[in-house]
Structure formats: C-alpha cells, structure tokens
Design a protein around this motif. Structure first.
Motif, PDB file in Angstrom:
ATOM      1  N   ILE A 118       0.832  -1.201   0.000  1.00 29.42           N
ATOM      2  CA  ILE A 118       0.000   0.000   0.000  1.00 29.42           C
ATOM      3  C   ILE A 118       0.862   1.246   0.000  1.00 29.42           C
ATOM      4  CG2 ILE A 118      -0.204   0.161   2.491  1.00 29.42           C
ATOM      5  CD1 ILE A 118      -3.285   0.617   0.553  1.00 29.42           C
ATOM      6  N   ILE A 122       0.508   4.711  -2.166  1.00 26.19           N
ATOM      7  CA  ILE A 122       0.449   6.070  -1.644  1.00 26.19           C
ATOM      8  C   ILE A 122       1.499   6.938  -2.337  1.00 26.19           C
ATOM      9  CG2 ILE A 122       0.735   7.511   0.395  1.00 26.19           C
ATOM     10  CD1 ILE A 122      -0.263   5.183   2.064  1.00 26.19           C
ATOM     11  N   ILE A 126       1.803  10.524  -4.735  1.00 30.36           N
ATOM     12  CA  ILE A 126       2.711  11.639  -4.531  1.00 30.36           C
ATOM     13  C   ILE A 126       3.468  11.961  -5.807  1.00 30.36           C
ATOM     14  CG2 ILE A 126       4.742  12.406  -3.238  1.00 30.36           C
ATOM     15  CD1 ILE A 126       3.630  10.827  -0.877  1.00 30.36           C
TER      16      ILE A 126
ATOM     17  N   ILE C  26      -1.394  11.820   3.807  1.00 29.44           N
ATOM     18  CA  ILE C  26      -2.181  11.592   2.587  1.00 29.44           C
ATOM     19  C   ILE C  26      -3.090  10.378   2.755  1.00 29.44           C
ATOM     20  CG2 ILE C  26      -1.993  10.909   0.163  1.00 29.44           C
ATOM     21  CD1 ILE C  26       0.442  12.681  -0.023  1.00 29.44           C
ATOM     22  N   MET C  27      -2.544   9.341   3.391  1.00 33.39           N
ATOM     23  CA  MET C  27      -3.346   8.154   3.639  1.00 33.39           C
ATOM     24  C   MET C  27      -4.558   8.510   4.507  1.00 33.39           C
ATOM     25  SD  MET C  27      -2.112   4.873   5.813  1.00 33.39           S
ATOM     26  CE  MET C  27      -2.423   5.546   7.425  1.00 33.39           C
ATOM     27  N   ASN C  30      -7.283  10.672   2.705  1.00 35.12           N
ATOM     28  CA  ASN C  30      -8.009   9.983   1.643  1.00 35.12           C
ATOM     29  C   ASN C  30      -8.928   8.889   2.150  1.00 35.12           C
ATOM     30  OD1 ASN C  30      -7.167  11.526  -0.539  1.00 35.12           O
ATOM     31  ND2 ASN C  30      -5.217  10.455  -0.601  1.00 35.12           N
ATOM     32  N   MET C 247      -7.796   2.738   2.590  1.00 32.68           N
ATOM     33  CA  MET C 247      -7.023   3.648   3.441  1.00 32.68           C
ATOM     34  C   MET C 247      -7.514   3.575   4.881  1.00 32.68           C
ATOM     35  SD  MET C 247      -4.771   5.221   1.543  1.00 32.68           S
ATOM     36  CE  MET C 247      -4.425   5.743  -0.112  1.00 32.68           C
TER      37      MET C 247
END
Lengths: 291, 419, 278
Positions: A118, A122, A126, C26-27, C30, C247
């Motif tokens: 994962i 992510i 970016i 960011i995780m 989201n 997420m």
C-alpha cells in the motif's frame, strides 16, 4: 566430562531454533536447488523433466535478467548510502537533548509501520499528483515532475521510497548503538575542546562499528531482495527500466511458468549476493575487532 | 528456586513443539466432523475465485444457500493480483479449494489436470454456444458471464458516425484536441494499455488462434500483416493527439471521462461500475467498435470460468456440483448472478437483468452474434504484463518512435517471450 | 544566542519529521473521501470527516476477529523467537569453534534468499509434515507461528550476535564460579543485559509480522483465521482499489502497532536513563 556437558548445553540452547529453521528455511531451499535442474511449470500435477545445467546456461543468455541485475546493483548502492546516512543522522538528532526528539523519533519510525504494497500506492499519488502540483506552483518543473515516467528517475523514486521506509528502521538500531557509548567519554572529549565533528569521528563512529555492520547488512539484503515497493510503485516500468532481480525471478516463475529457470536465477542471485554481503560483513567485522 | 527456573526454561525452549502437538487435535476435527454426518447434508466445500468485486454478494449468496439447502460453502479471498499465485501454492500443497476460477487460454491449459469433467451435469446444458471451457471435448468450466470491450464514448462529445475508419477516427481526435478535450484515453494498466486494443487486429484474422500459433513459431510477423499495419497507424494517431496514457490510471481515466475531459476511453462494460461512483450517466454513454479495417463489432468473451477441483474427494466434488447446479438453475442463484454480481449471463436459461448502458450494448451484440473474439486470452502466458506493456511504454515515452517501429518492437518481444 | 539556535534546531527537526510523515497524512485524508473527491485532488482535505468508511471497512474485514488473530500470531511468534534466538546467539558467541561459525553464517546467508523462491517448496514440506506426521501445519495459526519463527530467526540471531559481544564475559564467569548453570547464567545475567536489543528486535519483528501478507495468505485459508492484512483483500481489485475503505482499513491496521511502538519506545528510553545513573 565437562566437554560433553558443554556440548549438551550447546545443543539445548541451539537445537530448538535450528530445528525450526531447518524445516522452514533450509530444507525448502535445498528442494529449490534441486528444482533449478528441472524444467517444470510449477504445477504439481504436470511433468518435471531433469535438464541438468540447461537452466543455468539459459539464464546467462537472458539479457533481461542481466539488465535487471544491473538495475539492482545501481539501486542497492544508492539505497545503501541514502538509508544509512539518513538513518544515522536521525539517530544522532533524536539522541540529542532537543525537546522535539521524542516526537521526531516516533515520526521518523512511522513509515516502517505501513506494510509494503500500500505504501507504493500512496507514493504513486505523490509522484503523479503531488509532484505535478508542486511543479506547477513552484516553477521547479525540472525537479517536480512525474518521476515514474522517466527511466532513470523511476529508479530514484524507488530509492526514495525505500529510504523513506527504511531510514527509521536503521535509526533505531543506531540508537541502540549510540546508547552504548558512555556519556563520560563524550563529556571528557568536550572538556578537551573537541568539536562536534572530531567527537563524531574520534568516538562515536568507531564505537558504532557493530551497528554499522548490522545496518549495512540489513539494508544490503533488504535492497537486493526488494519486491513489494518495486511492484506497487513501478511494476518494473517504464519499459523494464526498474525491473529488479526479485521481480524478474518472480515473473519467470509465476507469469511465464518457468519454475526451474526461475529457481536457477534465484540460486545465482543468492550466490552473488551472499558473496558480496559476506565480504561486507567480514570487512566491517574486522574493523570492529581492530577498534 | 534455581531448579524451578531451570525447569521453566526447558519448558519455554520446548514450548513450540508442545503448542504444535497440542493443537493437533483441535484442527483435525473440522475435517472429520463433516464427513461423519451422513444423510442429506452434503460435505462442506470451499470456493476460491479471482473477482474481488463479487466477494461480498457471493458471501451473502452462500449464506442464503445454507438457509435454503442446509449445505455449507466457505468463500476464500485473495487480493485481485495475488489470486493466481495463491491458487498454485494451495493446489501444490494439497489444500486446494473445491471450486475455483480460472481464466481461459494458457492459464487453464496449465491447470487442466485439476479440472473435473462436468459434461454430464445438468447446468452445463444451458451454456450458450462456444462459451464453455473445454478440455479434450469435455466440458470442464462454466462461464461467470460474458464481458465486452470497445470504444466507450460520451454521446454529447462524439458521434459514432465520425469514428468509422482511420481517417474519420484521426479527424475526430484532432477536432477534439482543438476543442481542448482528450479524444481517446488508454490507461497505464497493462491490459488497458495494450492487450485490449491490440486484440482487434488479432481478432480480425481469419483464424486468430492459428495466427497466434504461427506468431509463436515465428512463421509470421505482425509487421507484415495488413491489419496490424493499419493498427500501427491508429496508434500513431492516438499518440499524436491524446494524453500520454502512461500518466493515466484506470481511476483517473474514468474520472476524466466522467467529467467530460475525455471523450472516449477504450474500455469494457465493467468500467460502468466505476463510472457510477461519479454520478448517474444513464444514456449519455455508449460503446462502439474499434474501427480498425472496417471492423464493426465489439469484442466479447469470457474472462473467467468456474471449475471443480478433481483432487478433492468424491463427496466434495458431489457437493460442488450441487452448488453450481443451484447457482445456475435456482431462481435465487440466477437472480444473484444478474442482479448482485451484475454479470451479463452466458447461459441461455438466465434472463439478463436491468443492464447498464454498456452491458446492454455488449448483451445486444452477443444476442445478434455481432462480436469478435477475445484473442488475447490465447496469448502466451505472462506476455501482456511482461513484454507487450514495456514495449508499449517505450512507444509512448519515446517521441521519435513511430507506429511502424513499435510494431517491429512488438514482433521482437513476442519472439523472445514465446520461445 | 545559543539558546535561540537550539530552538531553531528544535523546530527544524520537528518540521523535518512532519515532511517525512506527509505520506501518512495523505493516507489519512483519503480515507474520508469519495472516489469523485479523490479524483478531484488527492491532496485536498475531504469535505466531511464522517467515519462511514471506517465503519464499513471494519464490518467487511470482520475487524475484531482479525485483530485477535493478528495479535495471537504476532505476539506468540515474537516471544518464541526472542527466547530461542537470544539463547542460540549467546551460545554461538560464547562457543568459539568452527561449528558455531558455520551455524552463524548459515543464518546470515539465508537472510539473502528471496522469500518467493522458498514458498512453493515450503508449502510442500509443510504438506508432507501434515500428511505424514499428522501435525496440522497448514491452515492453522500455530503452523503459521512455526513458520514465522523460522523466517524471523536469522535476523534475530544476527542482531543478538552483534550485541552479545559487548556483554562483558567477566560477569558470566563470576556467576559460573558461584555455581550457576548455563541456563541460570543466561537468564539471570545475560538476558537482562540484552533488554535494549531485545526490545529493538521485538519492535522490528512485531512490525514485520503484523504487516505480513504473503506467508499468511498461503497458509491460512479459512475466513475465521484471517489476520488483519489478509482481511483487507476486499478492497483490492485487480485493476482498481476501493481507496477510502482501503485507506481506512490500513489506518486501522497500523493503529495497534503505533500504540505498541510508543510503549516499547518508552521502555528503551527508560533503559537509557537507567544506564546513565549507573
């Protein structure tokens, strides 16, 4: 008598782990070596044909395997430097008396808590979204563009993610090492007027040699075996420019169904890496002894 | 005191062996108990399949199955791209599932020694012509459903009449580009980048399978084949007039399409479910053929089949057949396939449900027989992700590479992969 | 002057840590977005902070069962590996002969084998044990624990080996003279001195095992046995991911390890303080 007793103690202490280790790692590894002399698609019900060294001959003619080897070497060298420089710097920073050290230590280590696949996804966000956005806003289009589409930068992208993930890991091993350095030694050096660099060079680094051995080895083996990040970040692309050893082997076995050839590649890979890393361990260990 | 400690340490050192020995009894019992209970109840079976999207409705369905019949089915799970490898590992260690799914082509060829013969079963009689999975003239697999792909377009932005051949296709792309729209979007996933779009020239060969075979043997070259030469020109037009597909993910491809930044995507009916996340598109979208060499048909095929593991014991095979029979003939089962799994049925005894516009297009084409085949199912194992996709990435990244050179490159990697 | 410099360094360090952590941020953001929102801008804040995706992710994952399974497998594996690896490593360091060198280098060398090449033969070996010795190695937590111990042992032995050398042998000799057996010496003298590295090894292994997907996916099939990483499969299709739930699921996955890490870290820091006093 005492000798026999020692042997019994030795067995008592080591045999339980060795037994487990042998059944889980050694025996499967040996079976794997045997398969490397066989032509087989990996499906148990299908025929296995003994082909001798054919698989080994074939793999040296496999350009793609050889170039994946070259990518892996490039990647490993870069990653080795980045991870350890950053990890050591973090460790030195968070063992100072700075007030934010505790928070920083936790935060530096956090990336490690996110499991392999994962994490790559992510980072894909970016590199594709955030970098485009930053490039537009800051005007540094030459730095902030989608790294994953550029053969060389895609490799750097994997280095960056790997570093991000592993720097905290090596950090805690360096911390364990730094803690072992007696405070008096540092204080004395300070009193003697040694500046920061002199103290690092004269005291910290030599005493950290065992930690160096460990961290270098861990990054080296981790980098050589990299698969998860490779898969989720670039899938080996663009145009195979970032296909590493493990991915090449994995594809040979599971995508093309050449089980024996894949195992042969894995054996060669293992021999090369073992040779390199054991040399590294022996060299740094020797340094430890001298200090 | 010292002795106690010593004893304790010995105990911990051997704790592991103890744990393992101790648990020997506990886990053996679930395999034993099922066979013991005779009577009407069938043995509990396990089911392993690759389409993550239907896992939840499938789990709900086996619950209903248990309520209706009293028989148990356990659904296993794997992330989409890990399925194949887990299946092989599980089959290899004799812990294989009773029912599992396979893709046609090299994958089922590889696993065929595990398939049990379903020819005599009631439910296979309804499979639409040529839709079953056969090994040596025996029916071994029953299709999930049919799926189709082609050019999915926004009716407000594109008129199908303007996408009829290379010229009109190119003009349409140029016009859309001038209007600030992305004419056609592929995306970076290997299948959406190359496998689907290159299917058309393969499918247009008089005998696609024979052609692939010749290609594998090196007897023909794509670069020398008419349909491929024209296809290369299509690719040139796409490269010149649209956004670089390597920068597009499936998610953003559909997002751009939903927000009308993109006029067409080369996609299948499955993409409607993602489109639906962006709002209701009702009749605004349609699917048309990729107009290569006068092609006027969309590509329809079967992506996965259910098969029964012949290594399972006879009771399990019996229970597996009973479950599949229930799934494909009972009202509850048929309803689930259409309404919950949202499949376009490949069995004649199942009515298509309320289909979304894309599935509707595929279904109509199927019933009229106006389809071309999924030749890509018969490509050599692993070639799409490992060879064709990297070559395509090179084509889209290297500004000076022409469609013709791209075709030569494809020939080159194909030869390497199939040797 | 010096004080303000330190302040600046303090803030800089904190900022560096924040930047370092931005992917985690960011995780988090989201996990609150719909697919349409995510498509708009992956970096923007979500329009609402409702926990519905967390709720649905937890339901799908059967979160508490999975959490229990993960805790059981991880904790037992780590305890066993800490005990067995420290004992083995100590013996290997203190017994200076060829055999222990060979054993040590075998451990080290196997760390270089990519797991993918071992997995098929491993499954065959475990199947052999299951059918011939009737020990259920497959599809049980205990079997997975056994394999976890095997795979984590090399790194643990390697780390212990490096640190045991710095334990003064004089202490052990003194204890032996006092009549302690080897086990006594190890547990009373050596093991307590290895506290720091044990905690470090525990942290590293807890994280690795907690997040492990591949090995559990091969050995655990039954739904009731799934660990947390296994139960997130619902969100990962072949071509797309249900981002918000994935997420959210991931955030749920790492919360327990974060808590564990913060506790374990306190333990290490206490270790430093104690060392400073002596």
């Amino acid at each position: 008598m005492s000798n026999r007793k020692d042997k019994a103690w030795f067995a008592l202490f080591t045999v339980p782990l060795l037994f487990i280790f042998t059944t889980v790692v050694i025996i499967p590894f040996i079976i794997g070596v045997v398969y490397s002399f066989v032509k087989w698609d990996g499906i148990p019900a299908n025929p296995k044909v003994f082909v001798g060294l054919d698989n080994y001959v074939q793999l040296f003619q496999d350009d793609r395997f050889l170039s994946s080897a070259w990518h892996t070497v490039q990647f490993t060298l870069l990653a080795l430097v980045c991870v350890n420089v950053l990890g050591l710097a973090f460790a030195l920073l968070v063992t100072t008396k700075l007030r934010s050290r505790n928070a920083a230590r936790t935060m530096f280590f956090m990336p490690n808590l996110i499991g392999g696949l994962i994490l790559g996804y992510i980072w894909q966000f970016i590199f594709t979204d955030a970098f485009g956005f930053l490039g537009e806003k800051t005007g540094f289009g030459s730095v902030f563009f989608n790294w994953l589409l550029h053969p060389q930068f895609a490799l750097y992208a994997i280095v960056a993610v790997f570093t991000w993930q592993l720097a905290g890991y090596t950090m805690i091993i360096y911390i364990a090492g730094i803690q072992g350095i007696p405070d008096e030694l540092m204080e004395a050096a300070k009193v003697d007027g040694a500046n920061l660099w002199q103290r690092l060079k004269g005291i910290v680094f030599p005493l950290l040699m065992p930690s160096f051995t460990i961290c270098l080895f861990l990054t080296l083996s981790g980098a050589f075996k990299i698969y998860d990040v490779n898969l989720s970040l670039t899938k080996g692309g663009p145009s195979n420019a970032t296909e590493m050893f493990a991915m090449n082997i994995f594809n040979e076995i599971f995508a093309y169904g050449n089980y024996g050839l894949g195992q042969a590649k894995a054996i060669i890979f293992f021999l090369i890496v073992a040779g390199l890393t054991l040399t590294q361990v022996i060299i740094t260990k020797r340094k430890e002894v001298q200090m | 005191m010292k002795r106690v400690k010593k004893v304790l340490s010995v105990l911990t050192a051997t704790a592991l062996i103890a744990t393992l020995a101790a648990c020997g009894g506990t886990s053996d019992k679930d395999s034993g108990s099922a066979s013991g209970s005779g009577g009407d109840k069938l043995k509990k079976i396990t089911l392993f399949q690759s389409k993550v999207e239907i896992t939840e409705p499938l789990e709900a369905l086996v619950k209903t199955y248990k309520e209706e019949t009293g028989n148990e089915v356990e659904v296993w799970g794997a992330a989409g791209d890990a399925y194949q490898q887990q299946l092989v590992a599980k089959l290899g260690s004799n812990q294989g599932p009773t029912i599992f799914s396979v893709a046609p082509g090299p994958e089922s060829e590889k696993l065929k020694s595990y398939f049990s013969d379903l020819s005599g079963e009631e439910f296979v009689k309804n499979i639409a012509p040529d839709m079953e999975l056969k090994v040596d003239d025996k029916t071994v697999g029953i299709p999930y459903g049919v799926e189709g792909f082609g050019l999915v377009y926004n009716k407000d932005l594109v008129d199908p009449a303007n996408v009829k051949d290379l010229d009109s296709f190119t003009k349409t792309l140029e016009q859309l580009k001038a209007d600030g729209k992305n004419g056609l979007s592929l995306s970076q996933e290997a299948y959406f980048l190359i496998a689907h779009i290159i299917n058309t020239p393969f499918a247009l060969q008089p005998d696609p399978l024979a052609y692939i075979d010749q290609l594998n043997k090196g007897e023909v070259k794509m670069a020398d084949t008419k349909e491929f030469q024209e296809w290369a020109k299509f690719m040139d037009a796409i490269k010149a007039n649209t956004k670089n597909p390597l920068e597009v993910k499936y998610d953003s491809q559909m997002g751009d399409f939903a927000t009308e930044k993109t006029a067409m995507v080369h996609q299948g009916n499955w993409s409607y479910s993602m489109l639906a996340d962006f709002g209701d598109f009702g009749s605004k979208v349609g699917m048309m053929p990729f107009p290569l060499a006068g092609n006027d048909k969309i590509a329809v095929g079967v992506a996965s089949y259910w098969v029964v593991n012949n290594q399972a014991d006879a009771d399990e095979v019996k229970a597996a057949n009973a479950f599949l029979n229930w799934l494909f003939t009972s009202d509850t089962g048929k309803k689930a396939i259409v309404d919950d799994f949202k499949f376009i049925p490949a069995l004649t005894n199942i009515e298509a449900g309320d289909l979304d516009p894309l599935s509707q297009a595929v279904h109509e084409a199927t019933t009229k027989g106006e389809t071309i085949t999924w030749a890509l199912n018969y490509f050599p194992s692993g070639i799409v992700t490992n060879d064709l996709a990297p070559a395509t990435q090179e084509f889209f990244m290297n500004p000076s590479m022409t469609g013709e050179q791209f075709l030569q490159k494809l020939d080159e990697v194909w030869a390497k992969a199939s040797k | 002057m010096k004080k303000s410099g330190k302040w600046l360094l303090d803030i800089l360090l904190f900022l560096a840590a924040l930047v370092f952590l931005s992917p985690v941020f960011i995780m988090l953001i989201n996990s609150f977005k719909t697919r349409a929102e995510l498509y708009e801008n992956a970096l923007a804040l979500p329009t609402s902070f409702s926990f519905e995706y967390y709720k649905s992710a937890m339901e799908k994952m059967n979160f508490f069962t999975a959490l229990g399974n993960s805790l059981y497998v991880t904790i037992i594996s780590v305890i066993i590996v800490i005990i067995l690896a420290s004992m083995t490593a100590w013996m290997l360091v203190r017994t200076d002969n060829k055999l222990s060198k060979v054993i040590f280098f075998t451990f080290v060398a196997t760390m270089l084998i990519p797991f993918q090449t071992l997995m098929m033969p491993l499954m065959q070996v475990m199947d052999w044990i299951r059918t011939n010795l009737h020990i259920p190695m497959l599809n049980t937590h205990e079997g997975l624990i056994y394999m976890n111990v095997g795979f984590t042992s090399s790194m643990a032995v390697f780390l212990y080996h490096g640190f045991i050398k710095s334990v003064p042998i004089a202490l052990e000799e003194a204890a032996t003279l006092d009549g302690c057996s080897k086990l006594g010496v190890f547990w009373r003298i050596v093991f307590p001195l290895l506290k720091n590295i044990s905690v470090t090894i525990a942290i590293l292994n807890v994280i690795a095992l907690w997040n492990d997907y591949l090995l559990p996916s091969l050995t655990l099939s039954d739904k009731g046995l799934r660990t947390i990483p296994l139960s997130t499969f619902y969100f990962f299709g072949e071509f797309t991911i249900v981002w918000n739930q994935a997420m959210a699921g991931l955030t749920l996955t790492i919360i327990p390890v974060v808590i564990f890490y913060i506790f374990a870290q306190k333990y290490i820091i206490k270790g430093i303080a104690a060392g400073a006093v002596k």
